[in-house]
Design an enzyme around this catalytic site. Structure first.
Site, PDB file in Angstrom:
ATOM      1  N   ASP A  13       0.906  -1.272  -0.070  1.00 50.45           N
ATOM      2  CA  ASP A  13       0.175  -0.207  -0.095  1.00 50.45           C
ATOM      3  C   ASP A  13       0.789   1.236  -0.129  1.00 50.45           C
ATOM      4  OD1 ASP A  13      -2.177  -2.062   0.753  1.00 50.45           O
ATOM      5  OD2 ASP A  13      -1.763  -1.771   2.708  1.00 50.45           O
ATOM      6  N   GLU A 245     -11.494   0.080  -2.988  1.00 50.55           N
ATOM      7  CA  GLU A 245     -10.679   0.591  -2.161  1.00 50.55           C
ATOM      8  C   GLU A 245      -9.382   1.457  -2.624  1.00 50.55           C
ATOM      9  OE1 GLU A 245      -9.477  -2.825   0.190  1.00 50.55           O
ATOM     10  OE2 GLU A 245      -8.393  -3.544  -1.177  1.00 50.55           O
TER      11      GLU A 245
END
Length: 345
Positions: A13, A245
């Site tokens: 991420d 997301e």
């Protein structure tokens, strides 16, 4: 595909930012766990954050005349800058963070489960891009769900925004009644989302940050993403394009680019608009599926070139919760569309 940037830890991420000519990466820190894989994401059991920095990406350039002469970049690990035990309201799962600089201060935004196992978003403040960061004792009032992405615009006021949200384990689907923590509906917990004829995809969320960067100036609102062929919101069953997301915002010229993951179809895609609050219109894919279930990214300009930071599970031989940060160069065509190969002159 390029080799992992960081190999001594598992990282995912990646939120990349350039501060004073140096590139900083704010990733999740994956770790080994005995928790079995499930669609709620319990196996992503992270407990702290590191910050990394580097001075060059020439070795990853798409231009062989540059990459062939470049040494592999030296990536500096600045160590743990925040851990779960430092944050009073957190119970577990420090998921994907982001960072921002505004008026001489640095802000680390992060999601975690509170003591009731509900995801909220916190903020920690520091005087340096590598911390240390001091967390506020409570989550940002009005925040919920996961994957905060901060964006500071280039206007005179340095207007700042926070984008967030994630389906299934990220609990975004639990807020269909409204955009406040009080609207949480536990009946929607788990791998659920709207579906069926006529159902529209759930939107990511956005809020303008107050001048203190630690609270919202106004209400949380939907960031509307439209289908280009209809001008209407994307259908809930359109899993190749609907938001799942991994929100990210960047700006090039006068165009705002909102990019995100489609989750269970594993694409990174983007939409464009002329206002940071939307609406945005779906514009195309940035990255095809990689090894591993999740895909999460950031896009940043560094030394005159644009870069896509993302992750995959190559280093762990396909273990979904043990991921590694990678990077590749991105380009824009004459119309401003993102392309993965350098356009012909």
């Amino acid at each position: 595909m390029s080799p992992p940037l960081i190999t001594h830890l598992y990282t995912a991420d990646p939120s990349a930012h350039v501060f004073d000519g140096k590139l900083y990466i704010y990733p999740s820190h994956d770790r080994e766990t005995d928790i079995q894989f499930n669609d709620n994401g319990d196996q992503y059991d992270m407990v702290d954050y590191h910050v990394f920095s580097l001075d060059s990406l020439d070795a990853y350039s798409s231009d062989p005349s540059i990459s062939s002469a470049a040494e592999p970049p030296k990536v500096t690990d600045h160590g743990v800058v925040l851990s779960a035990e430092q944050v009073p309201w957190v119970s577990r799962q420090l998921w994907a963070p982001d960072a921002a600089r505004r008026k001489g201060k640095y802000y680390l935004y992060f999601p975690a489960r509170d003591k009731n196992s509900v995801f909220r978003i916190g903020v920690a403040v520091g005087d340096s891009p590598v911390g240390p960061f001091k967390p506020d004792p409570e989550p940002i009032p009005g925040s919920f769900s996961i994957d905060p992405a901060s964006f500071v615009d280039d206007d005179a006021d340095e207007s700042a925004y926070l984008y967030f949200g994630g389906l299934w384990g990220g609990q975004l689907q639990c807020y269909q009644k409204g955009n406040t923590p009080a609207d949480f509906d536990e009946a929607w917990l788990g791998p659920k989302e709207p579906s069926g004829p006529g159902a529209k995809a759930l939107f990511p969320k956005v809020a303008k940050l107050a001048d203190d960067m630690r609270s919202f100036e106004g209400p949380v609102r939907d960031l509307v993403i439209l289908a280009p062929e209809t001008g209407e919101p994307i259908d809930a069953d359109d899993h190749d394009r609907r938001f799942f997301e991994a929100a990210w915002m960047h700006k090039r010229g006068d165009t705002y680019y909102f990019s995100y993951s489609t989750g269970d179809t594993h694409y990174l895609v983007y939409a464009t608009g002329d206002n940071p609050l939307g609406p945005f219109t779906y514009a195309g894919r940035i990255l095809e599926p990689v090894l591993g279930w999740t895909t999460h990214h950031s896009i940043v300009e560094f030394k005159g070139r644009w870069w896509l930071f993302h992750h995959d599970c190559e280093l762990s031989n396909g273990v979904n919760h043990l991921r590694s940060v990678k990077v590749k160069e991105l380009f824009y065509d004459k119309e401003g569309r993102i392309v993965t190969e350098k356009p012909a002159e």
